[in-house]
Design a protein around this motif. Structure first.
Motif, PDB file in Angstrom:
ATOM      1  N   THR A 271      -1.745   6.987  19.724  1.00 38.62           N
ATOM      2  CA  THR A 271      -1.713   6.591  18.351  1.00 38.62           C
ATOM      3  C   THR A 271      -2.795   5.578  17.759  1.00 38.62           C
ATOM      4  OG1 THR A 271       0.488   7.086  17.916  1.00 38.62           O
ATOM      5  CG2 THR A 271      -0.499   5.785  16.266  1.00 38.62           C
ATOM      6  N   GLY A 272      -3.964   5.916  17.210  1.00 34.10           N
ATOM      7  CA  GLY A 272      -5.089   5.117  16.836  1.00 34.10           C
ATOM      8  C   GLY A 272      -4.693   4.389  15.523  1.00 34.10           C
ATOM      9  N   PHE A 273      -5.149   2.934  15.584  1.00 31.10           N
ATOM     10  CA  PHE A 273      -5.045   2.188  14.238  1.00 31.10           C
ATOM     11  C   PHE A 273      -6.517   2.440  13.777  1.00 31.10           C
ATOM     12  CE2 PHE A 273      -5.867  -1.849  12.188  1.00 31.10           C
ATOM     13  CZ  PHE A 273      -4.994  -1.711  11.363  1.00 31.10           C
ATOM     14  N   GLU A 274      -6.613   2.826  12.649  1.00 32.80           N
ATOM     15  CA  GLU A 274      -7.682   3.114  11.952  1.00 32.80           C
ATOM     16  C   GLU A 274      -8.151   2.103  10.910  1.00 32.80           C
ATOM     17  OE1 GLU A 274      -7.909   7.309  10.808  1.00 32.80           O
ATOM     18  OE2 GLU A 274      -8.480   7.553  12.767  1.00 32.80           O
ATOM     19  N   GLY A 275      -7.405   1.096  10.687  1.00 34.77           N
ATOM     20  CA  GLY A 275      -7.755   0.040   9.585  1.00 34.77           C
ATOM     21  C   GLY A 275      -6.646  -0.112   8.768  1.00 34.77           C
ATOM     22  N   GLY A 276      -6.954  -1.033   7.605  1.00 36.13           N
ATOM     23  CA  GLY A 276      -5.989  -1.367   6.723  1.00 36.13           C
ATOM     24  C   GLY A 276      -6.717  -2.135   5.416  1.00 36.13           C
ATOM     25  N   ARG A 277      -5.873  -2.098   4.402  1.00 38.68           N
ATOM     26  CA  ARG A 277      -6.147  -3.030   3.162  1.00 38.68           C
ATOM     27  C   ARG A 277      -4.869  -3.847   2.948  1.00 38.68           C
ATOM     28  NH1 ARG A 277      -5.351   0.380  -0.361  1.00 38.68           N
ATOM     29  NH2 ARG A 277      -5.137   2.190   0.903  1.00 38.68           N
ATOM     30  N   TYR A 278      -4.948  -5.040   2.339  1.00 37.84           N
ATOM     31  CA  TYR A 278      -3.940  -6.141   2.277  1.00 37.84           C
ATOM     32  C   TYR A 278      -3.894  -6.019   0.610  1.00 37.84           C
ATOM     33  CZ  TYR A 278      -0.995 -10.072   2.480  1.00 37.84           C
ATOM     34  OH  TYR A 278       0.067 -10.904   2.594  1.00 37.84           O
ATOM     35  N   ASP A 279      -2.388  -5.838   0.431  1.00 41.31           N
ATOM     36  CA  ASP A 279      -2.310  -6.244  -1.170  1.00 41.31           C
ATOM     37  C   ASP A 279      -1.378  -7.474  -1.520  1.00 41.31           C
ATOM     38  OD1 ASP A 279      -0.746  -6.110  -3.493  1.00 41.31           O
ATOM     39  OD2 ASP A 279      -0.547  -3.724  -3.658  1.00 41.31           O
ATOM     40  N   GLN A 280      -2.404  -8.264  -2.080  1.00 49.75           N
ATOM     41  CA  GLN A 280      -1.683  -9.572  -2.385  1.00 49.75           C
ATOM     42  C   GLN A 280      -0.636  -9.647  -3.056  1.00 49.75           C
ATOM     43  OE1 GLN A 280      -3.502 -12.376  -1.008  1.00 49.75           O
ATOM     44  NE2 GLN A 280      -5.340 -11.588  -0.887  1.00 49.75           N
ATOM     45  N   THR A 281      -0.336  -8.791  -4.109  1.00 46.93           N
ATOM     46  CA  THR A 281       0.807  -8.783  -4.732  1.00 46.93           C
ATOM     47  C   THR A 281       2.042  -8.443  -3.986  1.00 46.93           C
ATOM     48  OG1 THR A 281      -0.819  -7.478  -6.288  1.00 46.93           O
ATOM     49  CG2 THR A 281       1.346  -8.173  -7.277  1.00 46.93           C
ATOM     50  N   THR A 282       1.957  -7.494  -3.282  1.00 43.21           N
ATOM     51  CA  THR A 282       3.100  -7.085  -2.376  1.00 43.21           C
ATOM     52  C   THR A 282       3.352  -7.843  -1.163  1.00 43.21           C
ATOM     53  OG1 THR A 282       2.145  -5.367  -1.367  1.00 43.21           O
ATOM     54  CG2 THR A 282       3.245  -4.709  -3.605  1.00 43.21           C
ATOM     55  N   GLY A 283       2.278  -8.634  -0.673  1.00 46.99           N
ATOM     56  CA  GLY A 283       2.263  -9.188   0.478  1.00 46.99           C
ATOM     57  C   GLY A 283       2.376  -8.058   1.695  1.00 46.99           C
ATOM     58  N   ARG A 284       1.958  -6.684   1.471  1.00 49.10           N
ATOM     59  CA  ARG A 284       2.075  -5.726   2.492  1.00 49.10           C
ATOM     60  C   ARG A 284       0.694  -5.357   2.556  1.00 49.10           C
ATOM     61  NH1 ARG A 284       6.846  -3.996   4.049  1.00 49.10           N
ATOM     62  NH2 ARG A 284       8.621  -4.871   3.057  1.00 49.10           N
ATOM     63  N   TRP A 285       0.594  -4.763   4.082  1.00 45.47           N
ATOM     64  CA  TRP A 285      -0.810  -3.999   4.164  1.00 45.47           C
ATOM     65  C   TRP A 285      -0.478  -2.874   4.097  1.00 45.47           C
ATOM     66  CZ3 TRP A 285      -5.150  -6.409   6.006  1.00 45.47           C
ATOM     67  CH2 TRP A 285      -5.083  -7.461   6.456  1.00 45.47           C
ATOM     68  N   SER A 286      -1.647  -1.750   3.722  1.00 41.82           N
ATOM     69  CA  SER A 286      -1.682  -0.238   3.891  1.00 41.82           C
ATOM     70  C   SER A 286      -2.434   0.023   4.946  1.00 41.82           C
ATOM     71  CB  SER A 286      -2.259   0.426   2.600  1.00 41.82           C
ATOM     72  OG  SER A 286      -1.494   0.138   1.500  1.00 41.82           O
ATOM     73  N   VAL A 287      -1.707   0.441   6.085  1.00 46.97           N
ATOM     74  CA  VAL A 287      -2.661   0.985   7.393  1.00 46.97           C
ATOM     75  C   VAL A 287      -2.374   2.469   7.559  1.00 46.97           C
ATOM     76  CG1 VAL A 287      -1.945  -1.329   8.458  1.00 46.97           C
ATOM     77  CG2 VAL A 287      -0.753   0.628   8.914  1.00 46.97           C
ATOM     78  N   THR A 288      -3.462   3.072   8.212  1.00 47.64           N
ATOM     79  CA  THR A 288      -3.449   4.325   8.738  1.00 47.64           C
ATOM     80  C   THR A 288      -3.391   4.583  10.090  1.00 47.64           C
ATOM     81  OG1 THR A 288      -5.006   4.693   6.724  1.00 47.64           O
ATOM     82  CG2 THR A 288      -4.569   6.419   8.384  1.00 47.64           C
ATOM     83  N   LEU A 289      -2.174   5.325  10.685  1.00 43.66           N
ATOM     84  CA  LEU A 289      -2.445   5.628  12.076  1.00 43.66           C
ATOM     85  C   LEU A 289      -2.618   7.014  12.388  1.00 43.66           C
ATOM     86  CD1 LEU A 289       1.274   3.677  12.699  1.00 43.66           C
ATOM     87  CD2 LEU A 289      -1.115   2.806  12.726  1.00 43.66           C
ATOM     88  N   ARG A 290      -3.395   7.156  13.279  1.00 47.82           N
ATOM     89  CA  ARG A 290      -3.736   8.689  13.584  1.00 47.82           C
ATOM     90  C   ARG A 290      -2.797   8.983  14.951  1.00 47.82           C
ATOM     91  NH1 ARG A 290      -6.881  12.302  11.800  1.00 47.82           N
ATOM     92  NH2 ARG A 290      -7.963  11.140  10.403  1.00 47.82           N
TER      93      ARG A 290
END
Ligand SMILES: Cc1cc2nc3c(=O)[nH]c(=O)nc-3n(C[C@H](O)[C@H](O)[C@H](O)COP(=O)(O)OP(=O)(O)OC[C@H]3O[C@@H](n4cnc5c(N)ncnc54)[C@H](O)[C@@H]3O)c2cc1C
Length: 585
Positions: A271-290
């Motif tokens: 499973t490769g980690f392909e990157g992520g974005r951080y949402d300041q409002t929710t304090g959570r990342w959105s990450v994509t795993l392949r």
């Protein structure tokens, strides 16, 4: 000798100092506090009083910072730790001192520390170094030993899921996302995931390798570890006492795999980690795993722990004439097996660990090899010289005391002691070093003679633990060329400034990897990379930059380093994430 000047027993001296220290802290008396420290002294705190990893130098600054921190953290109950190595006389960084391990508590946690005392001009014992570390957060202690889980949830329940069912469900993440995503399942990822799991933090570890341990399995055939087994333990599960001093790579790979299962780590391989974005409002990342089957999964963890080691982005040197070469060019990361090059001619560019190891592997497989030196390099015989920094681990204190003592040496004193160790290694290795210089190999011993350890901590390379390749260079069985003597690359190999052509079928670029900074830019974008800044190395600081600590980017953490560093600092990394989950920091 009168009673005032008679040297005190180590335990008495340490206990006296701790009592005065507690008094100064309780009375908020910064002048008394300052008077307890030698002018040239250090206080290192690992979370206990500041929730930071930081080193403060000098009595005045220590009194100011420690006084302020103590007012927030309310430390008390300073006393010698009865179940730890007893106070004793030691020599550290060339200075004789009394060294004592103590315990204490704060409003939020329990901690352990190391005190080192030296006499001032009047014979009064002053603190030369003070370490304070957090062991546990009150109410969130690890469930170890006497407080181990009872297992009642699934024990002998003929109707419900058993342990294996529960483990399979936990690791599947079909109906939830983890709080923490650990990227990489080498020693850094495994240590971090194990610590986080013990603190009851829902953690998923991913690795692009097909199996845990592939990061070692896929290295060269003859690899055995460079450090002895007793320095290399992972947290909680020490290697068996029957194991050899130097662990072979496939044995270690198997241990990694069983460690993940035995420590009940949730992991996805392939499973490769392909990157992520951080949402300041929710304090959570959105990450994509392949995943291995090509599908992707988006997850929303609160924290990402980057444990990707050096296996990031290969550093390819900018040598335009390399395009003229018609043979095979490989970066060291893609070099697999010398067997394919039997009877062929190879040039290996780079004289760090990979360059030497690949040259030796090619030579052992019957290739004619020349190694090309670009920069001066430090050479240290793997035994005994490379083992000198770990002497403490041979002296008898239990592992957790050795780790605490190691942690208690502030950076300036670590530098001093590595200058001394480098001198010692240089003497031990003198014959080899002289012979290398005679064949034109350019040596160095690190900035200010601080040796390989500081090359590792600042550059991540620039040295070689000799396991035989240096002798091959001395005898000429592996050829040596200076990069400065090369005019350029040509179709059949290398054209030297002398006009000679050195023929090659293979060129291996053992030129290292780009730093973590480049990986962060690739995976998280320019903005996050700029806000995080440099990772690893010291700059002007007394601690590694952005390592094991909160970074300027919320929810982004880094762990790397030797087995010992990963074992030691994974604990503090996990405690900070726990504290952040609890809203304590
Ligand atoms: C010959 C030799 C001997 C050594 N001996 C010792 C020793 O005795 N003691 C010691 O402390 N060190 C030793 N080292 C150093 C050791 O190899 C490294 O320190 C170690 O590999 C670093 O571990 P790590 O977990 O940080 O990174 P790695 O072992 O490189 O693991 C990183 C993992 O992250 C994964 N990964 C990377 N990017 C992604 C992504 N985007 N998605 C998913 N997965 C990803 C990789 O697949 C890899 O499995 C030795 C090295 C060599 C070459």
């Amino acid at each position: 000798m009168n009673i005032l000047t008679r040297p005190q027993a180590p335990a008495t001296a340490a206990q006296d100092w701790l009592e005065q220290f507690e008094r100064a802290v309780a009375r908020r008396d910064d002048a008394l506090l300052a008077s307890l420290f030698a002018a040239d002294s250090y206080w290192r705190d690992l979370l206990a009083l500041t929730w930071r990893i930081q080193t403060i130098a000098g009595a005045t600054a220590i009194a100011r910072e420690l006084g302020a921190a103590a007012r927030r953290a309310s430390p008390r109950g300073f006393a010698l730790a009865p179940d730890r190595t007893a106070p004793r006389h030691v020599t550290r960084a060339g200075i004789d001192a009394i060294e004592a391990i103590f315990r204490f508590e704060t409003a939020q946690g329990r901690g352990t520390g190391v005190l080192r005392l030296v006499p001032d001009a009047d014979g009064a014992m002053k603190a030369w170094t003070l370490l304070t570390t957090l062991d546990e957060i009150k109410g969130h202690e690890e469930r170890l030993g006497q407080s181990r889980p009872s297992g009642s949830a699934y024990a002998r329940d003929f109707h419900g899921p058993n342990w294996l069912d529960a483990r399979t469900t936990a690791a599947a993440y079909t109906d939830r996302d983890p709080a923490v995503l650990v990227v990489g399942a080498g020693q850094a990822g495994l240590s971090a995931a194990a610590r986080l799991g013990q603190l009851q933090i829902d953690t998923l570890m991913v690795d692009r390798g097909a199996r845990i341990g592939d990061n070692w399995r896929n290295r060269y055939h003859a690899l055995v570890l460079h450090n002895q087994v007793h320095v290399n333990h992972l947290p909680y599960m020490p290697f068996p006492a029957t194991w050899p001093a130097y662990i072979p790579k496939d044995k270690l790979a198997g241990w990694f795999e069983s460690y993940a299962d035995n420590m009940e780590l949730n992991y996805w391989t392939g499973t490769g980690f392909e990157g992520g974005r951080y949402d300041q409002t929710t304090g959570r990342w959105s990450v994509t795993l392949r995943r291995g089957d090509g599908t992707t999964r988006e997850m929303h963890p609160r924290h990402i722990v980057m444990a990707t080691g050096a296996s990031g982005i290969p550093n390819l040197p900018d040598i335009p004439s390399l395009n003229n070469f018609t043979g095979t060019v490989l970066h060291a990361s893609r070099y697999q097996d010398g067997e394919a090059w039997r009877g062929k001619r190879a040039i290996v560019l780079g004289t760090g660990t990979s360059g030497h190891d690949i040259a030796q592997d090619l030579h052992a497989n019957g290739a004619a090899v020349t190694i090309v030196q670009r920069r001066s390099t430090m050479i240290v015989n793997v035994e005994p010289s490379a083992q000198l920094p770990y002497a403490l681990y041979d002296e008898g204190p239990p592992l957790e005391d050795c780790d605490l003592i190691t942690t208690s040496i502030p950076l300036p004193l670590a530098r001093k002691s590595h200058i001394m160790l480098t001198e010692q290694a240089r003497k031990l290795d003198q014959d080899l070093l002289d012979a290398l210089e005679r064949v034109g190999f350019r040596l160095d011993f690190g900035d200010d003679g601080t040796g390989w350890q500081f090359k590792y901590l600042t550059r991540g390379g620039g040295y070689y633990f000799n396991v035989g390749c240096s002798e091959l260079i001395v005898t000429g069985e592996v050829g040596l060329m200076q990069f400065a003597d090369i005019d350029g690359f040509v179709a059949e190999g290398v054209r030297m400034r002398s006009g000679e052509t050195v023929h090659a079928d293979l060129i291996v670029l053992a030129t290292g990897y780009k730093g973590q900074d480049a990986l962060v830019r690739k995976l998280f974008g320019d903005e996050i990379a700029a806000s995080v800044g440099p990772i690893w190395g010291f700059g002007n600081e007394l601690e590694l930059r952005n390592m094991f600590v909160r970074t300027p980017q919320p929810g982004l953490w880094f762990i790397a380093g030797s087995f010992a560093q990963c074992r030691i600092y994974s604990k503090y990394l996990a405690l900070q994430i726990k504290a952040s989950e609890l809203g304590l920091i």
